[in-house]
Design an enzyme around this catalytic site. Sequence first.
Site, short mmCIF file in Angstrom:
data_model
loop_
_atom_site.label_atom_id
_atom_site.label_comp_id
_atom_site.label_asym_id
_atom_site.label_seq_id
_atom_site.Cartn_x
_atom_site.Cartn_y
_atom_site.Cartn_z
N GLU A 177 -59.56 -16.62 26.21
CA GLU A 177 -60.46 -15.94 27.18
C GLU A 177 -60.10 -14.68 27.70
O GLU A 177 -58.87 -14.81 28.29
CB GLU A 177 -60.84 -17.21 28.19
N SER A 231 -70.47 -19.45 35.48
CA SER A 231 -69.66 -19.39 34.05
C SER A 231 -69.46 -20.83 33.56
O SER A 231 -69.16 -21.15 32.56
CB SER A 231 -68.25 -18.99 34.14
N HIS A 242 -73.80 -12.20 38.91
CA HIS A 242 -73.76 -11.86 37.42
C HIS A 242 -75.15 -11.40 36.96
O HIS A 242 -75.81 -11.47 37.88
CB HIS A 242 -73.58 -13.68 36.73
N THR A 253 -63.92 -21.34 32.38
CA THR A 253 -64.09 -21.12 30.96
C THR A 253 -62.89 -22.27 30.10
O THR A 253 -63.54 -22.87 29.33
CB THR A 253 -63.96 -19.70 30.63
N ASP A 296 -65.26 -13.12 29.49
CA ASP A 296 -65.95 -13.58 30.58
C ASP A 296 -66.73 -12.29 31.16
O ASP A 296 -66.30 -11.34 31.56
CB ASP A 296 -65.08 -14.36 31.66
N PHE A 303 -48.44 -18.69 34.14
CA PHE A 303 -47.50 -17.49 34.62
C PHE A 303 -47.83 -16.77 35.92
O PHE A 303 -47.42 -15.85 36.23
CB PHE A 303 -47.81 -16.23 33.41
N ASP A 317 -64.66 -10.61 34.09
CA ASP A 317 -65.63 -10.93 35.03
C ASP A 317 -65.21 -10.56 36.34
O ASP A 317 -65.99 -10.10 37.05
CB ASP A 317 -65.61 -12.45 34.75
N HIS A 351 -67.07 -8.56 39.06
CA HIS A 351 -67.49 -8.97 40.51
C HIS A 351 -67.21 -8.00 41.53
O HIS A 351 -67.91 -7.62 42.42
CB HIS A 351 -66.88 -10.24 40.78
#
Length: 511
Positions: A320, A103, A475, A179, A46, A276, A325, A329
């Site tokens: 993924e 995304s 992005h 995603t 990502d 998790f 990502d 950011h």
Amino acid sequence: MNTTTMNRITRNTRLAAALVCAAAGTLAGTAHAAGEARNVIFFLGDGMGPVTVTAARIYKGEKQLAAQPGSLVSPERANLVMQSLPYAARVKTFSLDGQTTDSAPSMAAYMTGVKMRNEVISMSSDTTAVDGTGKQYISGEDTTCPPTNGKAVDTLLELAKAKGRSVGAVSTTRVGHATPATTYSHICNRNGYNSIAEQSVPGHANYNPKLLDGVDVLMGGGQRNYLPVATNPGSKRTDGVDLVAAMKAKGYTYVDTGTKLKAVDTVATGKLLGLFSQSEMAYELDRVKQSLDQPSLSEMTEKALGVLSKNDKGFFLMVEGGRIDHALHGTNAKRALEDTLAFDTAIQTALDFMNKKDPGLKNTLVVVTADHDHAIAFNGYPKIGNPILGKVNSYADGKLAKAADGNPYTTLVFGNGGRPNATGSSQVNPEDGNKPWIAPARAASRDDQTAMDTTDDNFLQEVGINLGTPGAETHGGGDVMLFAGGAGSKIFKGTVENIKVFNKVKEAAGL
């Protein structure tokens, strides 16, 4: 007929013959690729644009040289596993309404072949994420999408399930994040996390019936969208329903720690749900340094393959590296690179596993790509071997390079992003024990970074435009790279729109 005319006819005949041959070759290649891959492993980094990939390769080289001095001429010469795959392409990432994509529609383009608006997940092109006033179709983390707002479109995972293949999705984000959600759910606004979770639960009123008996493997974070307040005080659910209990009742093995996942016997496991963390899983850097009982992306990938690969009809698995990502950011390059290397290690794990099951990947397609880029840039003229997280030392004289203001600068910078401000919460990293960010200010003049440790875990790279607090970076709209190997992979080449990747995977897998 004069000589000029004859020459022209000859040239045209040769050109026509060449085009016919080329077309025949293309058709033959297409026919050869169709249906080769019973198994598909789709890796998605990502936000992993070209600069991130390059920086991660150099970072890997630095680690290799530290562990094995002399094993490389320089860190730039290291190799990533993803870049060892034999076929490559470039992908255009724009969405239906965004020059720079979100995304949700960018991953959905890969999974469905349909262009969508930003924030829409696996729906028809006429779907909108907001109403006429601009209000998002969500209430808390529940959807308020009107039933007339667009239609669901088939995903690769659903098509594989319809063929009798096993299916799974694994991520370091919550399993309902954009995603992974695009593979198994359909919703007008990506932020309806509770509703996305419900679509994954067999027997629920909002279950996605195209999943038939269910997603066979689903792992990542997201406990707060599956467990009720009664058993999970951090829950975002508003209905008191225990979705984990509902999935266990349908035959799912449920695990919530890395230790429990390691104990799973994949031979005896038909369906596997792993959640998790409350929301996103930890960054790889923090997972390791803090000895958290969460599995690595490689461990999740291997367990997923152990469950899915038992099906003789084949499988579809999406993996993924989602927190690449998030670190970008935050303009926190170190965590982004660490997560990119963890993602690359997961690719190696998958290749090793499948080469034992399917030697030479004769029936297995592996695709690695990104959904979009970020506003990260590779800066200056650093010398060979210059630390990728360090300040620029010039190739010309090896000395610290200076900007026009006389201050040094780092190799990696961001076009935009956030900076800590007067609020206490913006000044510290909650995922690292509230340690303070080290962040050069973006003001009328630049901070002098000479004494700053730019390799610190919590260093935030300099930004050109301040958009707010850490996490505000956007992005990027640039094309991304795609790598492919195994069955049917030769059709992945050239420069393509993201929706065309769907067609290529569908063709290679015979879906």
